[in-house]
Design an enzyme around this catalytic site. Structure first.
Site, PDB file in Angstrom:
ATOM      1  N   HIS A  62     102.651  53.007 -16.082  1.00  0.00           N
ATOM      2  CA  HIS A  62     102.206  54.073 -16.999  1.00  0.00           C
ATOM      3  C   HIS A  62     103.247  55.190 -17.076  1.00  0.00           C
ATOM      4  O   HIS A  62     103.191  56.164 -16.320  1.00  0.00           O
ATOM      5  CB  HIS A  62     100.865  54.638 -16.517  1.00  0.00           C
ATOM      6  CG  HIS A  62     100.171  55.483 -17.536  1.00  0.00           C
ATOM      7  ND1 HIS A  62      98.817  55.448 -17.759  1.00  0.00           N
ATOM      8  CD2 HIS A  62     100.650  56.407 -18.407  1.00  0.00           C
ATOM      9  CE1 HIS A  62      98.492  56.303 -18.703  1.00  0.00           C
ATOM     10  NE2 HIS A  62      99.591  56.909 -19.117  1.00  0.00           N
ATOM     11  N   HIS A  64     105.846  57.560 -19.970  1.00  0.00           N
ATOM     12  CA  HIS A  64     106.165  57.953 -21.354  1.00  0.00           C
ATOM     13  C   HIS A  64     107.658  58.247 -21.393  1.00  0.00           C
ATOM     14  O   HIS A  64     108.112  59.205 -20.757  1.00  0.00           O
ATOM     15  CB  HIS A  64     105.379  59.205 -21.744  1.00  0.00           C
ATOM     16  CG  HIS A  64     103.885  59.022 -21.673  1.00  0.00           C
ATOM     17  ND1 HIS A  64     103.131  58.651 -22.764  1.00  0.00           N
ATOM     18  CD2 HIS A  64     103.007  59.151 -20.643  1.00  0.00           C
ATOM     19  CE1 HIS A  64     101.853  58.566 -22.411  1.00  0.00           C
ATOM     20  NE2 HIS A  64     101.756  58.856 -21.124  1.00  0.00           N
ATOM     21  N   ARG A  66     109.228  58.585 -24.389  1.00  0.00           N
ATOM     22  CA  ARG A  66     109.420  59.362 -25.635  1.00  0.00           C
ATOM     23  C   ARG A  66     110.420  58.724 -26.597  1.00  0.00           C
ATOM     24  O   ARG A  66     111.008  59.435 -27.422  1.00  0.00           O
ATOM     25  CB  ARG A  66     109.881  60.799 -25.323  1.00  0.00           C
ATOM     26  CG  ARG A  66     109.070  61.535 -24.261  1.00  0.00           C
ATOM     27  CD  ARG A  66     107.634  61.690 -24.636  1.00  0.00           C
ATOM     28  NE  ARG A  66     106.948  62.594 -23.714  1.00  0.00           N
ATOM     29  CZ  ARG A  66     105.631  62.566 -23.519  1.00  0.00           C
ATOM     30  NH1 ARG A  66     104.856  61.694 -24.169  1.00  0.00           N
ATOM     31  NH2 ARG A  66     105.059  63.406 -22.696  1.00  0.00           N
ATOM     32  N   ASN A  96     102.552  56.134 -27.383  1.00  0.00           N
ATOM     33  CA  ASN A  96     102.352  57.368 -28.158  1.00  0.00           C
ATOM     34  C   ASN A  96     103.691  58.051 -28.454  1.00  0.00           C
ATOM     35  O   ASN A  96     103.933  59.193 -28.074  1.00  0.00           O
ATOM     36  CB  ASN A  96     101.374  58.322 -27.458  1.00  0.00           C
ATOM     37  CG  ASN A  96     101.846  58.798 -26.093  1.00  0.00           C
ATOM     38  OD1 ASN A  96     102.674  58.154 -25.460  1.00  0.00           O
ATOM     39  ND2 ASN A  96     101.335  59.933 -25.646  1.00  0.00           N
ATOM     40  N   ASP A 153      96.832  55.315 -25.380  1.00  0.00           N
ATOM     41  CA  ASP A 153      97.000  56.371 -24.375  1.00  0.00           C
ATOM     42  C   ASP A 153      97.515  57.689 -24.966  1.00  0.00           C
ATOM     43  O   ASP A 153      98.367  57.709 -25.845  1.00  0.00           O
ATOM     44  CB  ASP A 153      97.954  55.934 -23.272  1.00  0.00           C
ATOM     45  CG  ASP A 153      98.015  56.980 -22.169  1.00  0.00           C
ATOM     46  OD1 ASP A 153      97.015  57.132 -21.466  1.00  0.00           O
ATOM     47  OD2 ASP A 153      99.042  57.674 -22.054  1.00  0.00           O
ATOM     48  N   HIS A 233      94.944  56.633 -15.293  1.00  0.00           N
ATOM     49  CA  HIS A 233      94.892  57.968 -14.657  1.00  0.00           C
ATOM     50  C   HIS A 233      93.485  58.510 -14.376  1.00  0.00           C
ATOM     51  O   HIS A 233      93.084  59.556 -14.884  1.00  0.00           O
ATOM     52  CB  HIS A 233      95.709  58.996 -15.460  1.00  0.00           C
ATOM     53  CG  HIS A 233      95.526  59.010 -16.947  1.00  0.00           C
ATOM     54  ND1 HIS A 233      94.324  59.233 -17.550  1.00  0.00           N
ATOM     55  CD2 HIS A 233      96.423  58.834 -17.962  1.00  0.00           C
ATOM     56  CE1 HIS A 233      94.476  59.210 -18.865  1.00  0.00           C
ATOM     57  NE2 HIS A 233      95.735  58.956 -19.141  1.00  0.00           N
ATOM     58  N   ASN A 279      96.547  65.834 -18.714  1.00  0.00           N
ATOM     59  CA  ASN A 279      95.321  65.307 -19.299  1.00  0.00           C
ATOM     60  C   ASN A 279      95.109  63.862 -18.855  1.00  0.00           C
ATOM     61  O   ASN A 279      95.938  63.008 -19.195  1.00  0.00           O
ATOM     62  CB  ASN A 279      95.468  65.360 -20.832  1.00  0.00           C
ATOM     63  CG  ASN A 279      94.170  65.019 -21.520  1.00  0.00           C
ATOM     64  OD1 ASN A 279      93.130  65.003 -20.892  1.00  0.00           O
ATOM     65  ND2 ASN A 279      94.254  64.717 -22.810  1.00  0.00           N
ATOM     66  N   ASP A 306     102.000  58.283 -14.804  1.00  0.00           N
ATOM     67  CA  ASP A 306     101.769  58.975 -16.083  1.00  0.00           C
ATOM     68  C   ASP A 306     102.943  59.934 -16.348  1.00  0.00           C
ATOM     69  O   ASP A 306     102.739  61.047 -16.862  1.00  0.00           O
ATOM     70  CB  ASP A 306     100.429  59.705 -16.088  1.00  0.00           C
ATOM     71  CG  ASP A 306      99.989  60.118 -17.490  1.00  0.00           C
ATOM     72  OD1 ASP A 306     100.661  59.734 -18.469  1.00  0.00           O
ATOM     73  OD2 ASP A 306      98.968  60.826 -17.604  1.00  0.00           O
ATOM     74  N   HIS A 310     108.158  66.818 -20.810  1.00  0.00           N
ATOM     75  CA  HIS A 310     108.137  67.821 -21.889  1.00  0.00           C
ATOM     76  C   HIS A 310     109.277  68.792 -21.610  1.00  0.00           C
ATOM     77  O   HIS A 310     109.648  69.010 -20.454  1.00  0.00           O
ATOM     78  CB  HIS A 310     106.808  68.571 -21.923  1.00  0.00           C
ATOM     79  CG  HIS A 310     105.646  67.710 -22.315  1.00  0.00           C
ATOM     80  ND1 HIS A 310     105.492  67.203 -23.593  1.00  0.00           N
ATOM     81  CD2 HIS A 310     104.599  67.228 -21.591  1.00  0.00           C
ATOM     82  CE1 HIS A 310     104.379  66.468 -23.651  1.00  0.00           C
ATOM     83  NE2 HIS A 310     103.830  66.462 -22.448  1.00  0.00           N
TER      84      HIS A 310
END
Ligand code: DOR
Length: 438
Positions: A62, A64, A66, A96, A153, A233, A279, A306, A310
């Site tokens: 899991h 990200h 980007r 996502n 997700d 998560h 989240n 997760d 950012h």
């Protein structure tokens, strides 16, 4: 090219092996695991001892990265560099992105982006087109093209009927639907766990039931359809209780939690620092204790990070405005070793099972999670005693948003081999240098 890892403690949950052995890597494969492989057989030798663990490359199902869409936060290359620095050689990336991973060209794009990294990167494709919840993606075709699971997700699949259809369809292929368990009508405009600290801080809360109501729904849909649900998560004690009961009933479900839910609570939000905002949110101490118990009794199968990068600009906004998510690839192993191995809660075999063999098994990643002769040489060497301070400025990830900044952790990956190549070497491990015999 032959590399010999000599005298380490070889830990391989897939074969229940935990013994001091030598591991010989030949080109991209594990060629031998034996008690005494002569150094003369190898081109280079890493002299270890029983204090160092030699484990299958870690697997994070899991993350990200980007890619495509937000190279300011992370790219496949920087994400992969963060992964190997954390001891990971296989990751599953969430869909996502912008555009969303919901079509064959997008899945192929990700495999192409993964090629230069040297690690294994598998797409978890979207359940619905554009994550819009309206139209199911071509699950069978995406699977044929290499997707290993399906999830919206970042957003839940709000419609129970859509989830039902996705489970019925994916059941034909025995592939998991990954549930981001969240009822948005219950979350409202919440930005942290609803409880004592949200009241104290004057911030709108997200009640635990926003997660557990969705867990309950998808357990019932798994029961009804016979499909496979993997819960992402998990953060609350109510969800843990539901998953434990459903597993006892023999349902086809699995679950993950993250190092941050195991080590931190909503009390950490008191400084209004958005690096503690994600989240689902950090929850109460009773939730944390329930998650620890769920790790120990096997209710939770997998540790996943997760990893959600950012930019510093985004994360320097006010707590209620900043985006959700924290990076985790470079701290996951250290947090798990500090809180579970050094706290005498779990054995090394259990930790490596949670972080390598079990996630590989759930997502059928055949070339991952098993340190055995003939397997792809994805091998991580861990110094469980190495103490280090989390300094985000030194991260390989493009982003810095870690809730563990400044903490001292005990335990770290010091060498990461992927497909037989050493892709990461910890600077402090200089005393344990790979000695070339040429
Ligand atoms: O905190 C989160 N951030 N949770 C998610 O489910 C999505 C993720 C993101 O993509 O930033």
């Amino acid at each position: 090219m032959k590399t010999l890892l000599k005298g380490g403690r070889v830990i391989n949950p897939a074969t229940n092996l935990d013994a001091v052995m030598d591991v010989l890597i030949e080109d991209n494969l594990v060629a031998a695991i034996e008690t005494n492989i002569p150094a003369a057989q190898a081109d280079e030798v890493l002299e270890l001892s029983a204090g160092y663990w030699v484990v299958p490359g870690l697997v994070d199902v899991h993350v990200h990265f980007r890619d495509p869409g937000n190279p300011d936060k992370e790219t496949t290359l920087t994400g992969a560099a963060a992964a190997v620095a954390g001891g990971f050689t296989t990751v599953c990336v969430m869909p996502n992105t912008s555009p969303v991973i919901d079509s064959t060209p997008m899945v192929q794009y990700l495999f192409n982006a993964a090629l230069p990294t040297g690690i294994q990167i598998f797409p978890i494709a979207a359940v619905t087109r554009g994550l819009e919840g309206e139209e199911m993606t071509p699950i069978g075709t995406l699977l044929q093209n290499g997707a290993v699971g399906f999830s919206d997700d970042g957003r839940p699949v709000a419609s129970a009927n859509m989830m039902r259809k996705a489970l019925e369809y994916s059941k034909m292929f025995d592939v998991p639907i990954v549930c981001h368990a969240e009822d948005c009508t219950l979350c409202g405009n919440g930005v942290m766990h609803e409880g004592y600290y949200s009241t104290l801080l004057g911030l709108p809360g997200i009640p635990s039931v926003a997660e557990s109501v969705m867990v309950a729904r998808d357990i019932e849909l798994a029961r009804f359809t016979g499909g496979r649900v993997h819960f992402a998560h998990i953060s609350s004690k109510e969800s843990v209780a539901l998953i434990r009961k459903a597993k006892a009933e023999g349902l086809n479900i699995t679950a993950e939690t993250t190092p941050h839910y195991l080590a931190l609570t909503d009390a950490c939000c008191q400084g209004y620092d958005p690096d503690f905002k994600m989240n689902g949110p950090l929850r109460a101490e009773t939730d944390r204790q329930a998650l620890i118990a769920a790790i120990e009794d096997g209710t939770i199968d997998v540790i996943a990070t997760d990893h959600a990068p950012h930019t510093p600009d985004e994360k320097s906004m006010a707590f209620d405005c900043a985006p959700n998510g924290v990076v985790g690839l470079e701290t996951s192993l250290g947090v798990m070793l500090t809180h579970f191995y050094h706290a005498n809660r779990l054995q090394p075999l259990d930790i490596i099972r949670l972080m390598s063999s079990r996630p590989a098994e759930i997502f059928k990643l055949k070339a991952s999670g098993n340190l055995a002769v003939g397997q792809r040489a994805d091998v991580t060497v861990i110094d469980p005693e190495l103490e280090w301070k989390v300094n985000p400025a030194q991260f390989k990830s493009k982003s810095r948003n870690t809730p563990f900044k400044g903490q001292t952790l005990k335990g770290k990956a010091i060498y990461t081999f992927a497909n037989g190549r050493c892709l990461f070497q910890q600077a402090e491990a200089a005393g344990k240098a790979l000695a070339s015999k040429a």
